[in-house]
Write an enzyme that holds these catalytic residues in place. Structure first.
Site, PDB file in Angstrom:
ATOM      1  N   HIS A  45       0.812  -1.220   0.000  1.00  0.00           N
ATOM      2  CA  HIS A  45       0.000   0.000   0.000  1.00  0.00           C
ATOM      3  C   HIS A  45       0.846   1.271   0.000  1.00  0.00           C
ATOM      4  O   HIS A  45       0.349   2.339  -0.310  1.00  0.00           O
ATOM      5  CB  HIS A  45      -0.952   0.007   1.203  1.00  0.00           C
ATOM      6  N   ASP A  49      -1.773   2.412  -4.890  1.00  0.00           N
ATOM      7  CA  ASP A  49      -3.081   2.759  -4.336  1.00  0.00           C
ATOM      8  C   ASP A  49      -4.061   1.616  -4.623  1.00  0.00           C
ATOM      9  O   ASP A  49      -3.999   0.991  -5.677  1.00  0.00           O
ATOM     10  CB  ASP A  49      -3.568   4.064  -4.978  1.00  0.00           C
TER      11      ASP A  49
END
Length: 77
Positions: A45, A49
């Site tokens: 992450h 995204d």
């Protein structure tokens, strides 16, 4: 059964592919047996995204479902 994969150092994502097997699924509005497989993407992450990951998997799903696989196998035999 989980098909999540561990991301190795230096990678930002990994795609895990499960085998195609008969599984319970909704077929024509009723529960039936259908051959299905699982595609799972694990990603960092910090680098990617979640919306990009979802877009990638949606596009991959579309390509796999819409491709004329019968023609592909006939052409290569």
């Amino acid at each position: 059964r989980s098909t999540a994969a561990i991301i190795a150092p230096g990678q930002s994502a990994v795609l895990s592919v499960d085998g195609i097997e008969p599984r319970p699924a909704v077929v024509d509005g009723a529960i039936g047996i259908r051959k299905t497989g699982m595609l799972v993407q694990s990603f960092d992450h910090r680098a990617i995204d979640g919306s990009y990951s979802a877009s990638f998997l949606t596009r991959l799903k579309s390509i796999l479902e819409q491709h004329n696989w019968a023609q592909e196998f006939v052409a290569n035999s």
